[in-house]
Design a protein around this motif. Structure first.
Motif, PDB file in Angstrom:
ATOM      1  N   ASP A 158       6.618  42.245 -22.710  1.00  0.00           N
ATOM      2  CA  ASP A 158       6.687  40.788 -22.844  1.00  0.00           C
ATOM      3  C   ASP A 158       6.400  40.078 -21.531  1.00  0.00           C
ATOM      4  O   ASP A 158       5.957  38.940 -21.525  1.00  0.00           O
ATOM      5  N   THR A 159       6.704  40.728 -20.403  1.00  0.00           N
ATOM      6  CA  THR A 159       6.538  40.103 -19.101  1.00  0.00           C
ATOM      7  C   THR A 159       5.872  41.070 -18.129  1.00  0.00           C
ATOM      8  O   THR A 159       5.763  42.255 -18.398  1.00  0.00           O
TER       9      THR A 159
ATOM     10  N   ASP B 282       9.086  37.638 -12.666  1.00  0.00           N
ATOM     11  CA  ASP B 282       8.665  38.175 -13.953  1.00  0.00           C
ATOM     12  C   ASP B 282       8.173  37.007 -14.793  1.00  0.00           C
ATOM     13  O   ASP B 282       8.892  36.019 -14.973  1.00  0.00           O
TER      14      ASP B 282
ATOM     15  N   SER C  75       5.354  35.714 -18.298  1.00  0.00           N
ATOM     16  CA  SER C  75       4.695  36.160 -19.526  1.00  0.00           C
ATOM     17  C   SER C  75       3.217  35.780 -19.578  1.00  0.00           C
ATOM     18  O   SER C  75       2.452  36.377 -20.317  1.00  0.00           O
TER      19      SER C  75
ATOM     20  N   TYR D 174      -2.158  37.945 -19.509  1.00  0.00           N
ATOM     21  CA  TYR D 174      -0.947  38.235 -20.276  1.00  0.00           C
ATOM     22  C   TYR D 174      -0.363  39.571 -19.831  1.00  0.00           C
ATOM     23  O   TYR D 174      -1.036  40.359 -19.153  1.00  0.00           O
ATOM     24  N   ALA D 175       0.860  39.851 -20.236  1.00  0.00           N
ATOM     25  CA  ALA D 175       1.486  41.145 -19.954  1.00  0.00           C
ATOM     26  C   ALA D 175       0.599  42.261 -20.505  1.00  0.00           C
ATOM     27  O   ALA D 175      -0.139  42.070 -21.472  1.00  0.00           O
TER      28      ALA D 175
ATOM     29  N   GLU E 134       3.875  30.851 -16.895  1.00  0.00           N
ATOM     30  CA  GLU E 134       4.708  30.700 -18.101  1.00  0.00           C
ATOM     31  C   GLU E 134       5.798  31.759 -18.071  1.00  0.00           C
ATOM     32  O   GLU E 134       5.518  32.945 -17.902  1.00  0.00           O
TER      33      GLU E 134
ATOM     34  N   ASN F  79       8.955  33.585 -20.070  1.00  0.00           N
ATOM     35  CA  ASN F  79       9.546  33.871 -21.382  1.00  0.00           C
ATOM     36  C   ASN F  79       8.790  33.226 -22.531  1.00  0.00           C
ATOM     37  O   ASN F  79       9.377  32.832 -23.522  1.00  0.00           O
ATOM     38  N   GLN F  80       7.505  33.061 -22.408  1.00  0.00           N
ATOM     39  CA  GLN F  80       6.628  32.480 -23.435  1.00  0.00           C
ATOM     40  C   GLN F  80       7.089  31.089 -23.877  1.00  0.00           C
ATOM     41  O   GLN F  80       6.811  30.667 -24.981  1.00  0.00           O
TER      42      GLN F  80
END
Length: 66
Positions: free
Chosen positions: A4-5, A21, A23, A37-38, A55, A57-58
Motif C-alpha cells: 500500500d505504501t 511512507d 502511497s 505508486y507502491a 499522497e 494513505n491514499q
C-alpha cells in the motif's frame, strides 16, 4: 500482493529533507512528469523545480515546492 505504501527519500546536496511512507508521488523530472505508486521499480532521478505532490494513505495529499 501489492504493498500500500513505499518509502520516499528526498535528498539534496545539504542532506536528507524528507523521509516518509507514502502511497503516491507526482513530480516533474528531467524526462517529464511522473507518477509513482507502491511496488514501482526502484529508481533514482533528478527533479526540476516543481510542486511535489505526495499522497499519504491514499487519502491526504500534501504539496512541497522543490
Amino acid at each position: 500482493m501489492m504493498a500500500d505504501t513505499f518509502k520516499l527519500h528526498v535528498v539534496t546536496p545539504q542532506g536528507k529533507v524528507l523521509e516518509q511512507d507514502i502511497s503516491f508521488l507526482k513530480f516533474q523530472g528531467s524526462q517529464g512528469q511522473r507518477g509513482i505508486y507502491a511496488d514501482h521499480s526502484p529508481f533514482i532521478t533528478d527533479l526540476k523545480p516543481c510542486a511535489l505532490m505526495v499522497e499519504f494513505n491514499q487519502q491526504h495529499q500534501h504539496y512541497f515546492f522543490i
